[in-house]
Design a protein around this motif. Sequence first.
Motif, PDB file in Angstrom:
ATOM      1  N   GLY A  13       7.639 -11.554   4.113  1.00  0.00           N
ATOM      2  CA  GLY A  13       6.680 -12.617   3.866  1.00  0.00           C
ATOM      3  C   GLY A  13       6.189 -13.361   5.100  1.00  0.00           C
ATOM      4  N   ILE A  14       6.042 -14.663   4.945  1.00  0.00           N
ATOM      5  CA  ILE A  14       5.513 -15.507   6.009  1.00  0.00           C
ATOM      6  C   ILE A  14       6.395 -15.458   7.251  1.00  0.00           C
ATOM      7  N   GLY A  15       7.714 -15.502   7.072  1.00  0.00           N
ATOM      8  CA  GLY A  15       8.623 -15.474   8.214  1.00  0.00           C
ATOM      9  C   GLY A  15       8.490 -14.215   9.038  1.00  0.00           C
ATOM     10  N   LYS A  16       8.390 -13.081   8.365  1.00  0.00           N
ATOM     11  CA  LYS A  16       8.226 -11.810   9.079  1.00  0.00           C
ATOM     12  C   LYS A  16       6.892 -11.777   9.812  1.00  0.00           C
ATOM     13  N   ALA A  17       5.842 -12.285   9.175  1.00  0.00           N
ATOM     14  CA  ALA A  17       4.523 -12.309   9.817  1.00  0.00           C
ATOM     15  C   ALA A  17       4.549 -13.163  11.079  1.00  0.00           C
ATOM     16  N   ILE A  18       5.197 -14.328  11.009  1.00  0.00           N
ATOM     17  CA  ILE A  18       5.289 -15.213  12.175  1.00  0.00           C
ATOM     18  C   ILE A  18       6.084 -14.556  13.288  1.00  0.00           C
ATOM     19  N   ALA A  19       7.252 -14.019  12.951  1.00  0.00           N
ATOM     20  CA  ALA A  19       8.111 -13.403  13.970  1.00  0.00           C
ATOM     21  C   ALA A  19       7.433 -12.202  14.618  1.00  0.00           C
ATOM     22  N   THR A  20       6.763 -11.391  13.817  1.00  0.00           N
ATOM     23  CA  THR A  20       6.077 -10.206  14.344  1.00  0.00           C
ATOM     24  C   THR A  20       4.934 -10.609  15.266  1.00  0.00           C
ATOM     25  N   PHE A  21       4.121 -11.569  14.835  1.00  0.00           N
ATOM     26  CA  PHE A  21       2.963 -12.009  15.617  1.00  0.00           C
ATOM     27  C   PHE A  21       3.398 -12.599  16.951  1.00  0.00           C
ATOM     28  N   LEU A  22       4.421 -13.454  16.945  1.00  0.00           N
ATOM     29  CA  LEU A  22       4.887 -14.074  18.186  1.00  0.00           C
ATOM     30  C   LEU A  22       5.508 -13.037  19.118  1.00  0.00           C
ATOM     31  N   SER A  23       6.198 -12.060  18.535  1.00  0.00           N
ATOM     32  CA  SER A  23       6.766 -10.980  19.346  1.00  0.00           C
ATOM     33  C   SER A  23       5.662 -10.197  20.041  1.00  0.00           C
ATOM     34  N   GLU A  24       4.589  -9.937  19.318  1.00  0.00           N
ATOM     35  CA  GLU A  24       3.450  -9.208  19.896  1.00  0.00           C
ATOM     36  C   GLU A  24       2.743 -10.022  20.974  1.00  0.00           C
ATOM     37  N   LYS A  25       2.880 -11.351  20.917  1.00  0.00           N
ATOM     38  CA  LYS A  25       2.278 -12.226  21.921  1.00  0.00           C
ATOM     39  C   LYS A  25       3.175 -12.414  23.154  1.00  0.00           C
ATOM     40  N   GLY A  26       4.321 -11.737  23.165  1.00  0.00           N
ATOM     41  CA  GLY A  26       5.164 -11.775  24.349  1.00  0.00           C
ATOM     42  C   GLY A  26       6.351 -12.715  24.280  1.00  0.00           C
ATOM     43  N   TYR A  27       6.566 -13.355  23.137  1.00  0.00           N
ATOM     44  CA  TYR A  27       7.728 -14.234  22.985  1.00  0.00           C
ATOM     45  C   TYR A  27       8.980 -13.401  22.709  1.00  0.00           C
ATOM     46  N   LYS A  28      10.121 -13.927  23.108  1.00  0.00           N
ATOM     47  CA  LYS A  28      11.402 -13.305  22.769  1.00  0.00           C
ATOM     48  C   LYS A  28      11.826 -13.891  21.431  1.00  0.00           C
ATOM     49  N   VAL A  29      11.693 -13.106  20.374  1.00  0.00           N
ATOM     50  CA  VAL A  29      11.879 -13.612  19.022  1.00  0.00           C
ATOM     51  C   VAL A  29      13.175 -13.093  18.400  1.00  0.00           C
ATOM     52  N   TYR A  30      13.894 -14.031  17.806  1.00  0.00           N
ATOM     53  CA  TYR A  30      15.064 -13.695  16.993  1.00  0.00           C
ATOM     54  C   TYR A  30      14.754 -14.157  15.565  1.00  0.00           C
ATOM     55  N   LYS A  37      19.093  -5.614   7.906  1.00  0.00           N
ATOM     56  CA  LYS A  37      19.193  -4.160   7.825  1.00  0.00           C
ATOM     57  C   LYS A  37      17.867  -3.554   8.252  1.00  0.00           C
ATOM     58  N   ASN A  38      17.867  -2.239   8.465  1.00  0.00           N
ATOM     59  CA  ASN A  38      16.654  -1.530   8.881  1.00  0.00           C
ATOM     60  C   ASN A  38      16.003  -2.167  10.100  1.00  0.00           C
ATOM     61  N   GLN A  39      16.819  -2.409  11.126  1.00  0.00           N
ATOM     62  CA  GLN A  39      16.342  -3.060  12.343  1.00  0.00           C
ATOM     63  C   GLN A  39      15.137  -2.340  12.943  1.00  0.00           C
ATOM     64  N   GLU A  40      15.066  -1.026  12.766  1.00  0.00           N
ATOM     65  CA  GLU A  40      13.990  -0.263  13.389  1.00  0.00           C
ATOM     66  C   GLU A  40      12.615  -0.599  12.814  1.00  0.00           C
ATOM     67  N   THR A  41      12.564  -1.280  11.666  1.00  0.00           N
ATOM     68  CA  THR A  41      11.275  -1.624  11.070  1.00  0.00           C
ATOM     69  C   THR A  41      10.729  -2.952  11.589  1.00  0.00           C
ATOM     70  N   PHE A  42      11.463  -3.608  12.482  1.00  0.00           N
ATOM     71  CA  PHE A  42      11.037  -4.903  13.004  1.00  0.00           C
ATOM     72  C   PHE A  42      10.751  -4.815  14.501  1.00  0.00           C
ATOM     73  N   SER A  43       9.754  -5.568  14.925  1.00  0.00           N
ATOM     74  CA  SER A  43       9.413  -5.593  16.355  1.00  0.00           C
ATOM     75  C   SER A  43      10.201  -6.663  17.095  1.00  0.00           C
ATOM     76  N   PHE A  44      11.106  -7.345  16.404  1.00  0.00           N
ATOM     77  CA  PHE A  44      11.932  -8.403  16.971  1.00  0.00           C
ATOM     78  C   PHE A  44      13.366  -8.170  16.527  1.00  0.00           C
ATOM     79  N   GLU A  45      14.298  -8.860  17.154  1.00  0.00           N
ATOM     80  CA  GLU A  45      15.703  -8.691  16.796  1.00  0.00           C
ATOM     81  C   GLU A  45      16.027  -9.526  15.557  1.00  0.00           C
ATOM     82  N   LEU A  46      16.602  -8.874  14.560  1.00  0.00           N
ATOM     83  CA  LEU A  46      16.951  -9.538  13.309  1.00  0.00           C
ATOM     84  C   LEU A  46      18.459  -9.759  13.276  1.00  0.00           C
TER      85      LEU A  46
END
Length: 267
Positions: A13-30, A37-46
Amino acid sequence: MSKVVLVTGASSGIGKAIATFLSEKGYKVYGTSRSPKNQETFSFELIALDVLKIETIKTAVDFIIKKESKIDVLVNNAGIGITGSIEDTPTEEMRNAFNTNFFGAIDVIKTVLPHMRKQKYGVIVNTTSIAGYMGLPFRGIYSSSKGALELVTEATRMEVKRFGINIVNVAPGDFATDIISRRYHTPIFEDSAYKENYKANLDLMDAHVDTGKNPIEMAKKVYEIINTKNPKIHYKVGGFLEKFSIVLKRVLPDTWFEKILMNHYKL
């Protein structure tokens, strides 16, 4: 160094969208989830964090501090929905909603603040809701839990301002997410005095979510906020009528606004 961002409730949802967008903008996102689970589906560390369990909050924050030595931004997004009439909804489920949406968010804030005070900088963004600006029928507990977080944000913001920390609210309207599957629905009891009205409104609420806006709009707003030197206290992200309803509540007599809501929800 890239800014370090902690986003709670980031597995969907919203949290994933925020984390993904900020990660793509160069932030180090946790991002966090109760059961990562399924860490490979995320562009940030979960990482694991359950806002109902203080020890998991401390463990997650300590993990980030050990790796990054700082947390620049907290996006307090984890939350749950709850529907039902006040009379029919189990009180224990009401407490669970407040423990998640209100006290859970506060516990994350309290855990992060000492580190932000030490570094003399920080931004905390609390995800609230446009529903938190008014008491909505069959969503009274959800509305009040988010409204309570809005007010606590105002108070805490003044307390921490001198430490170089900004705290803001972002209130979304209806967004196309999977919140319906994670929302507590009070059962439609056959002998309930609210049976027909509740069922009709439950269908209406679900339709609003299904036709809601793209969560990327929330992500863009959060990005804008954390890049604003002096952010406002309150932000709203939603459709025109959703945001306009807040204005109407402010300017209309209470009974007039109540009548508008009752007509909308066919009560």
